[in-house]
Write an enzyme that holds these catalytic residues in place. Structure first.
Site, PDB file in Angstrom:
ATOM      1  N   THR A  55       8.585   1.194   1.931  1.00 56.39           N
ATOM      2  CA  THR A  55       7.556   0.550   0.939  1.00 56.39           C
ATOM      3  C   THR A  55       7.663   1.417  -0.281  1.00 56.39           C
ATOM      4  O   THR A  55       7.943   0.787  -1.110  1.00 56.39           O
ATOM      5  CB  THR A  55       6.015   0.633   1.266  1.00 56.39           C
ATOM      6  OG1 THR A  55       6.115   0.183   2.867  1.00 56.39           O
ATOM      7  CG2 THR A  55       5.192   0.013   0.640  1.00 56.39           C
ATOM      8  N   HIS A 132      -2.034  -4.786   3.558  1.00 58.29           N
ATOM      9  CA  HIS A 132      -0.663  -4.426   2.944  1.00 58.29           C
ATOM     10  C   HIS A 132      -0.162  -5.605   2.586  1.00 58.29           C
ATOM     11  O   HIS A 132       0.941  -6.235   2.960  1.00 58.29           O
ATOM     12  CB  HIS A 132       0.029  -3.656   4.240  1.00 58.29           C
ATOM     13  CG  HIS A 132       1.424  -3.210   3.807  1.00 58.29           C
ATOM     14  ND1 HIS A 132       1.799  -3.013   2.464  1.00 58.29           N
ATOM     15  CD2 HIS A 132       2.053  -2.456   4.497  1.00 58.29           C
ATOM     16  CE1 HIS A 132       2.814  -2.357   2.426  1.00 58.29           C
ATOM     17  NE2 HIS A 132       3.215  -1.811   3.741  1.00 58.29           N
TER      18      HIS A 132
HETATM   19  C1  NCD Z   1       3.677  -0.121   8.013  1.00 58.33           C
HETATM   20  C2  NCD Z   1       2.510   0.629   7.161  1.00 58.33           C
HETATM   21  O1  NCD Z   1       2.976   1.739   6.843  1.00 58.33           O
HETATM   22  O2  NCD Z   1       1.647   0.015   7.180  1.00 58.33           O
HETATM   23  N1  NCD Z   1       4.818   0.291   7.729  1.00 58.33           N
HETATM   24  C3  NCD Z   1       5.479  -0.428   6.431  1.00 58.33           C
HETATM   25  O3  NCD Z   1       4.903  -0.409   5.452  1.00 58.33           O
HETATM   26  N2  NCD Z   1       6.747  -1.050   6.485  1.00 58.33           N
HETATM   27  C4  NCD Z   1       3.472  -0.371   9.416  1.00 58.33           C
HETATM   28  C5  NCD Z   1       3.382   0.951  10.256  1.00 58.33           C
HETATM   29  O4  NCD Z   1       3.202   1.956   9.895  1.00 58.33           O
HETATM   30  O5  NCD Z   1       3.417   0.601  11.562  1.00 58.33           O
END
Ligand code: NCD
Length: 312
Positions: A55, A132
């Protein structure tokens, strides 16, 4: 649209607008010089109180490809370690006059709080178990790349640790908004009792998974499993719910937001197979986040664009 805090902030038209914009930025991503001047002179701040690989790197790359200046803050190594509060940290960084702040924190509702302390556009990059939204947008973008633009009536199974997953809560919302049929599946201890209120079906039995167009697997979130005894053992979980070759049909698209616990929620063989589009999701993350930054800071529906027109 001033902020992106939840998928509930978006109408179906907003989703279309962002994904169309992301598609146009994909063309930029394929050029030799992958940069456009769209946000030149704007400042984007990333404020991360939790670990991140995908991210954070994709938000930073997205801002750079739009020619914005970027300031990156992570709680580790900052004055947070000396006891500075969230509010004082935000007020300090807001003194740099950022146009957008990308926030990730382990506490649900943090992005809303931050939005009260600054004029910047706030983007939620994950708040506790809550939401998210940019992950949901990039996942929808990836599904369209795989299955075509019209996903109405398609079926997506979300399998695993739904209870601790902000990814699931945003993804279910965006899929339901766009007419996709969603089923969540996992052990009863990892499926919140009220999740069906978001408009999805719930099952504890993985055997129907082979009918889905997309199998979306979630990570077992050890760091958020505060209640002991949610699972008898990882081996037992894998035996009953692992996404693996014998359980998949050949044409199913397999997704995971990352990071993957190989051999737990998904077999290593499936992670490495062409059916898994995990790296395509990461790639989509850059163009989708370019589109979100652009829409909030310069797009026709942004407050900033309206202000600029008023001053012109
Ligand atoms: C996730 C998160 O941090 O919410 N990863 C992400 O952003 N791609 C999912 C996770 O941590 O399992």
């Amino acid at each position: 649209m001033k902020h992106l805090l939840s998928i509930d902030d978006l109408s179906r038209d907003d989703v279309e607008l962002v994904l169309d914009r992301a598609a146009s930025f994909s063309e930029v991503a394929n050029r030799e010089i992958k940069k456009v001047p769209a946000l030149r002179g704007r400042t984007v701040l990333t404020l991360f109180y939790e670990a991140s690989t995908r991210t954070r790197s994709s938000f930073e790359l997205a801002a750079k490809r739009l020619s914005a200046d970027i300031v990156s803050f992570s709680a580790g190594g900052s004055s947070v370690e000396k006891g500075e509060s969230l509010k004082d940290t935000v007020l300090t960084l807001a003194a740099h006059s950022p146009d957008a702040i990308v926030v990730r924190a382990p506490w649900a509702g943090t992005p809303q709080l931050v939005s009260q302390w600054t004029d910047a556009a706030i983007i939620n990059a994950g708040d506790g178990k809550r939401e998210h939204p940019t992950q949901a947008l990039l996942d929808l973008f990836t599904m369209r790349q795989q299955l075509g633009a019209d996903l109405e009536g398609r079926s997506v199974w979300i399998i695993g640790d739904v209870a601790h997953s902000r990814v699931a809560r945003s993804l279910i919302r965006i899929l339901v908004l766009t007419g996709v049929h969603v089923t969540v599946c996992g052990p009863p201890t990892l499926i919140p009792p009220d999740i069906g209120a978001l408009g999805c079906d719930v099952t504890y039995d993985i055997s129907g998974m082979s009918d889905a167009d997309v199998v979306y697997t979630l990570r077992l979130q050890h760091e958020r499993m505060t209640a002991a005894g949610l699972l008898p053992s990882l081996g037992e979980y894998a035996a009953r719910y692992q996404v693996n070759a014998p359980r998949l049909s050949p044409n199913q698209v397999v997704m995971h937001p990352g990071p993957v616990n190989r051999g737990v929620e998904m077999s290593g063989e499936v992670v490495d197979s062409p059916q898994a589009v995990i790296t395509m999701q990461v790639k989509a993350g850059v163009v989708v986040r370019m589109a979100v930054l652009y829409e909030l800071l310069a797009g026709s529906r942004s407050d900033a664009a309206a202000k600029e027109r008023a001053l012109a």
